[in-house]
Write a protein that holds these residues in place. Sequence first.
Motif, PDB file in Angstrom:
ATOM      1  N   UNK A 263      45.781  29.959  40.295  1.00 22.77           N
ATOM      2  CA  UNK A 263      46.558  30.135  41.518  1.00 22.77           C
ATOM      3  C   UNK A 263      47.377  31.422  41.480  1.00 22.77           C
ATOM      4  N   UNK A 264      48.043  31.673  40.342  1.00 22.97           N
ATOM      5  CA  UNK A 264      48.876  32.872  40.220  1.00 22.97           C
ATOM      6  C   UNK A 264      48.051  34.146  40.287  1.00 22.97           C
ATOM      7  N   UNK A 265      46.945  34.175  39.567  1.00 24.67           N
ATOM      8  CA  UNK A 265      46.124  35.380  39.542  1.00 24.67           C
ATOM      9  C   UNK A 265      45.540  35.674  40.919  1.00 24.67           C
ATOM     10  N   UNK A 266      45.134  34.628  41.636  1.00 25.27           N
ATOM     11  CA  UNK A 266      44.602  34.827  42.975  1.00 25.27           C
ATOM     12  C   UNK A 266      45.680  35.381  43.893  1.00 25.27           C
ATOM     13  N   UNK A 267      46.865  34.758  43.838  1.00 22.23           N
ATOM     14  CA  UNK A 267      47.973  35.207  44.684  1.00 22.23           C
ATOM     15  C   UNK A 267      48.349  36.656  44.369  1.00 22.23           C
ATOM     16  N   UNK A 268      48.474  36.938  43.087  1.00 21.55           N
ATOM     17  CA  UNK A 268      48.920  38.265  42.684  1.00 21.55           C
ATOM     18  C   UNK A 268      47.878  39.332  43.025  1.00 21.55           C
ATOM     19  N   UNK A 269      46.612  39.061  42.697  1.00 17.48           N
ATOM     20  CA  UNK A 269      45.553  40.043  42.941  1.00 17.48           C
ATOM     21  C   UNK A 269      45.415  40.347  44.422  1.00 17.48           C
ATOM     22  N   UNK A 270      45.517  39.305  45.255  1.00 23.64           N
ATOM     23  CA  UNK A 270      45.422  39.527  46.700  1.00 23.64           C
ATOM     24  C   UNK A 270      46.551  40.429  47.191  1.00 23.64           C
ATOM     25  N   UNK A 271      47.759  40.196  46.683  1.00 18.70           N
ATOM     26  CA  UNK A 271      48.892  41.006  47.119  1.00 18.70           C
ATOM     27  C   UNK A 271      48.771  42.438  46.638  1.00 18.70           C
ATOM     28  N   UNK A 272      48.389  42.616  45.372  1.00 19.32           N
ATOM     29  CA  UNK A 272      48.255  43.969  44.833  1.00 19.32           C
ATOM     30  C   UNK A 272      47.146  44.726  45.537  1.00 19.32           C
ATOM     31  N   UNK A 273      45.984  44.076  45.713  1.00 19.46           N
ATOM     32  CA  UNK A 273      44.880  44.747  46.381  1.00 19.46           C
ATOM     33  C   UNK A 273      45.234  45.115  47.812  1.00 19.46           C
ATOM     34  N   UNK A 274      45.962  44.217  48.477  1.00 16.67           N
ATOM     35  CA  UNK A 274      46.404  44.512  49.835  1.00 16.67           C
ATOM     36  C   UNK A 274      47.341  45.699  49.868  1.00 16.67           C
ATOM     37  N   UNK A 275      48.256  45.758  48.895  1.00 17.43           N
ATOM     38  CA  UNK A 275      49.206  46.869  48.832  1.00 17.43           C
ATOM     39  C   UNK A 275      48.481  48.187  48.524  1.00 17.43           C
ATOM     40  N   UNK A 276      47.550  48.133  47.559  1.00 17.22           N
ATOM     41  CA  UNK A 276      46.803  49.343  47.209  1.00 17.22           C
ATOM     42  C   UNK A 276      45.948  49.832  48.366  1.00 17.22           C
ATOM     43  N   UNK A 277      45.354  48.899  49.094  1.00 15.23           N
ATOM     44  CA  UNK A 277      44.520  49.262  50.238  1.00 15.23           C
ATOM     45  C   UNK A 277      45.363  49.921  51.315  1.00 15.23           C
ATOM     46  N   UNK A 278      46.549  49.354  51.548  1.00 17.02           N
ATOM     47  CA  UNK A 278      47.446  49.919  52.553  1.00 17.02           C
ATOM     48  C   UNK A 278      47.878  51.321  52.167  1.00 17.02           C
TER      49      UNK A 278
ATOM     50  N   UNK B 212      45.178  45.537  36.778  1.00 18.13           N
ATOM     51  CA  UNK B 212      44.170  45.456  35.723  1.00 18.13           C
ATOM     52  C   UNK B 212      44.652  44.589  34.565  1.00 18.13           C
ATOM     53  N   UNK B 213      45.925  44.717  34.213  1.00 17.18           N
ATOM     54  CA  UNK B 213      46.473  43.906  33.115  1.00 17.18           C
ATOM     55  C   UNK B 213      46.397  42.429  33.454  1.00 17.18           C
ATOM     56  N   UNK B 214      46.662  42.093  34.716  1.00 21.46           N
ATOM     57  CA  UNK B 214      46.585  40.688  35.137  1.00 21.46           C
ATOM     58  C   UNK B 214      45.138  40.217  35.148  1.00 21.46           C
ATOM     59  N   UNK B 215      44.270  41.036  35.747  1.00 23.31           N
ATOM     60  CA  UNK B 215      42.869  40.652  35.893  1.00 23.31           C
ATOM     61  C   UNK B 215      42.181  40.477  34.546  1.00 23.31           C
ATOM     62  N   UNK B 216      42.496  41.353  33.587  1.00 26.17           N
ATOM     63  CA  UNK B 216      41.828  41.312  32.284  1.00 26.17           C
ATOM     64  C   UNK B 216      42.652  40.593  31.219  1.00 26.17           C
ATOM     65  N   UNK B 217      43.738  39.948  31.644  1.00 28.03           N
ATOM     66  CA  UNK B 217      44.579  39.175  30.730  1.00 28.03           C
ATOM     67  C   UNK B 217      45.097  40.036  29.581  1.00 28.03           C
ATOM     68  N   UNK B 218      45.618  41.220  29.935  1.00 27.58           N
ATOM     69  CA  UNK B 218      46.137  42.150  28.930  1.00 27.58           C
ATOM     70  C   UNK B 218      47.641  42.353  29.062  1.00 27.58           C
ATOM     71  N   UNK B 219      48.338  41.334  29.546  1.00 27.46           N
ATOM     72  CA  UNK B 219      49.801  41.397  29.528  1.00 27.46           C
ATOM     73  C   UNK B 219      50.244  41.015  28.118  1.00 27.46           C
ATOM     74  N   UNK B 220      50.963  41.915  27.476  1.00 23.04           N
ATOM     75  CA  UNK B 220      51.327  41.722  26.076  1.00 23.04           C
ATOM     76  C   UNK B 220      52.704  41.064  25.962  1.00 23.04           C
ATOM     77  N   UNK B 221      52.822  40.129  25.013  1.00 22.26           N
ATOM     78  CA  UNK B 221      54.098  39.491  24.716  1.00 22.26           C
ATOM     79  C   UNK B 221      54.772  40.260  23.587  1.00 22.26           C
ATOM     80  N   UNK B 222      55.983  40.736  23.854  1.00 21.48           N
ATOM     81  CA  UNK B 222      56.766  41.438  22.844  1.00 21.48           C
ATOM     82  C   UNK B 222      57.987  40.596  22.482  1.00 21.48           C
ATOM     83  N   UNK B 223      58.369  40.647  21.223  1.00 20.17           N
ATOM     84  CA  UNK B 223      59.477  39.846  20.725  1.00 20.17           C
ATOM     85  C   UNK B 223      60.539  40.735  20.095  1.00 20.17           C
ATOM     86  N   UNK B 224      61.814  40.441  20.422  1.00 20.69           N
ATOM     87  CA  UNK B 224      62.922  41.138  19.770  1.00 20.69           C
ATOM     88  C   UNK B 224      63.785  40.108  19.057  1.00 20.69           C
ATOM     89  N   UNK B 225      64.117  40.349  17.800  1.00 19.61           N
ATOM     90  CA  UNK B 225      64.867  39.341  17.039  1.00 19.61           C
ATOM     91  C   UNK B 225      66.317  39.219  17.482  1.00 19.61           C
TER      92      UNK B 225
END
Length: 398
Positions: A103-118, A161-174
């Motif tokens: 659901x999230x990826x569909x919602x996000x991709x549609x919004x981003x693609x719409x924004x990029x197209x505009x 692209x990061x969302x579509x290809x599941x390349x959002x990285x988790x970073x940790x700070x102690x």
Amino acid sequence: MTIVIALSIILLGIGIGVDFLAPEWVPIPGWVLSMNALIIIFVFNLNLRHKQIRKNFNELKDQLKALDREIVEMRVELDTAQDKLNNNLENPQIASELRMLRSLMKQFTEKVNGQLHTEDATSEPASLERREIKQTQQDQAITREPILDYSDNEILRFLEKAVREDHIELYLQPIVRLPQRSQVFFECFSRIMDEKSNIIRPEQYLPVATSAGLAAAVDNLLLFKCVQLVRRTRRDNPEIVFFCNISKSTLTDIDFFTDFIDFMADNTNLTSSLVFEFSQETILDKNYEIQSGLERLSKLGFRLSLDQLHQLNIELPKLASQGFKFIKIDAHLLHEMARGDTPNLNMRALKGALDRVAMDLIVEKIENEEMLKDLLDLQIDFGQGYLFGAPKSATAAN
């Protein structure tokens, strides 16, 4: 069989030779003796082969019995595994996770693609020129992630692209216990990368998302990915506690946050490993959705943390009753309020008030030894900042 044939030929030759060379030695023809000998040899060979066949048959029967036992054992193991799978608590978690992610990826991709197209249709070529972004000396001194020179449109494409290809990285700070500096917690940050694997910092992509009307979608997705990645990381490190930020836009997104609460309800095994952070601005907002969201998370057993303090005129007992267990304060703000000849903050009184409601104080953005030395005089218990470690990839941290 070859030996039998050879013996038969030899005996037949001997019988014929006896008939021709010395018939008077034997009262019966030589070929008869040869045939009898052949019959005896043949019967003896059949007996040997029959024994060998019986032996092979018995061995095969034993192997079949062993195979039957193995099949029975495998069926028992499969039945046990199926029972475990049916009763496994992670099944509803995985199903809930997949539903929410789709659901999230569909919602996000549609919004981003719409924004990029505009933007592609309406923007002049000059709008794609890269902006000059300056870093402060402090940024350059304490971070290894430079601010990259990309246009808004390029950053949106990297984000999609990061969302579509599941390349959002988790970073940790102690977050460390003081004065020992032993790591006790980790705060989670999300990072995206360009095509050359350079990190794009939140200070760069979040304003772009906000100006494009994508702030809520980005916040929702990054929060979900953070929880998802923490759940996976926790499998190997169940004792670690992670802090994850929840934005105001996420709390007021009723559809998403309802799904998120359901998702967390399927993951209550994470209550000992997850602390959700909220800004003071969010907490002070009396919006019903915000206050309801806080209450629902707390009722699930998750601990809460107050972040981005700009004033200390807060009701600690009320916060504690809402499930808050931590308060974070900027090191510079604390220094200004608690040091000097006429301090505005009595640290002993603040710590006493926090102890009475079982809350802990974390001082963040501690960047150097001089700052730490000054803060230790205030008897702080927990610290966070680049002095104790920059955010690192969860993979590298493991």
